[in-house]
Design an enzyme around this catalytic site. Structure first.
Site, short mmCIF file in Angstrom:
data_model
loop_
_atom_site.label_atom_id
_atom_site.label_comp_id
_atom_site.label_asym_id
_atom_site.label_seq_id
_atom_site.Cartn_x
_atom_site.Cartn_y
_atom_site.Cartn_z
N ARG A 1 -2.17 -10.36 -5.19
CA ARG A 1 -2.59 -11.77 -5.14
C ARG A 1 -2.09 -12.37 -3.83
O ARG A 1 -0.96 -12.84 -3.74
CB ARG A 1 -2.02 -12.52 -6.34
N SER B 1 -8.66 -16.34 -15.92
CA SER B 1 -7.70 -17.33 -16.40
C SER B 1 -8.42 -18.25 -17.37
O SER B 1 -9.50 -18.76 -17.07
CB SER B 1 -7.15 -18.14 -15.23
N LYS C 1 3.14 -21.02 -8.06
CA LYS C 1 1.76 -21.43 -7.80
C LYS C 1 1.77 -22.88 -7.37
O LYS C 1 2.17 -23.76 -8.13
CB LYS C 1 0.92 -21.23 -9.06
#
Ligand code: TZP
Ligand code: MG
Length: 216
Positions: free
Chosen positions: A39, A111, A140
């Protein structure tokens, strides 16, 4: 899909660690992660050739150890690398599109934090959902307010049978709440990537999975 591969789901990009990502991943694999997601986003994230190069290196570490390799968001990269899976958010390329463009063997995670999103994930053919944030996280940048493990319990009570991983702020102290609520696995970034001892941190999480019957 085999939901056991989700039990200890490690996620990392180059800005999630102060060490070499390859080294951290190797340590995490030694500690017992069951899958890995590349990611690469946020502040200082690599792009273009550099991103692709790091992805390849991390994929090779995964392949050498039989650990499934997922790519976050970037379908082009996932296809180029023939990744084992891709994970997307609600605002990314739709699962239906991915299913048209990717080989049938490529796992697709999305998600989903509401029942509606989770039901859509099922309809669209997603293989699992990631639900969170479970707890407060600083990893995040645009993370929403935590929904807590109760959200996973709610999704299960509503009949959701798709594999679920909890994500966001999970560590060795709170992981059991996520598993008790009905998650198949826990997805973590900083609990491993920012640990001074990533292998030990992974083993500590692994122990909690064992204690909660996720011992595959
Ligand atoms: N999605 C929801 S929370 C989160 C993502 C990618 C960040 C998880 O990072 P950490 O360090 O495990 O809280
Ligand atoms: Mg995304």
């Amino acid at each position: 899909m085999n939901r056991h591969i989700l039990s200890l789901y490690f996620i990392m990009g180059s800005n999630n660690t102060n060490e070499s990502p390859v080294h951290v991943l190797q340590q995490a694999i030694e500690g017992g992660i069951t899958c890995f997601q590349f990611r690469e986003k946020g502040h200082g994230a690599l792009v273009g050739k550099e991103k692709q190069q790091l992805a390849r290196e991390l994929q090779q570490v995964c392949q050498a150890n039989g650990v499934p390799f997922f790519v976050n968001d970037d379908l082009k990269l996932a296809l180029e690398l023939e990744a084992d899976g891709i994970h997307v958010g609600q605002d990314d390329i739709p699962v239906r599109e991915i299913k048209k463009l990717a080989p049938a063997s490529m796992l697709v995670g999305v998600s989903a934090k509401t029942l509606e999103e989770a039901k859509s994930a099922v309809e669209d053919g997603a293989d699992y959902i990631g639900t969170g944030p479970m707890f407060i996280t600083s990893t995040k940048e645009d993370a929403d307010v935590p929904v807590g493990p109760e959200r996973i319990r709610f999704l299960r009570e509503e009949g959701m049978t798709l594999p679920i991983v909890g994500i966001g702020g999970i560590d060795e102290k709170n992981a059991h709440h996520v598993l008790e609520a009905g998650a198949d696995g826990i997805a973590v970034i900083s609990a491993i990537s920012m640990s001074r001892h990533p292998k030990q941190a992974t083993s500590d999480l692994k122990k909690i999975l064992m204690e909660n019957g996720r011992n595959e």
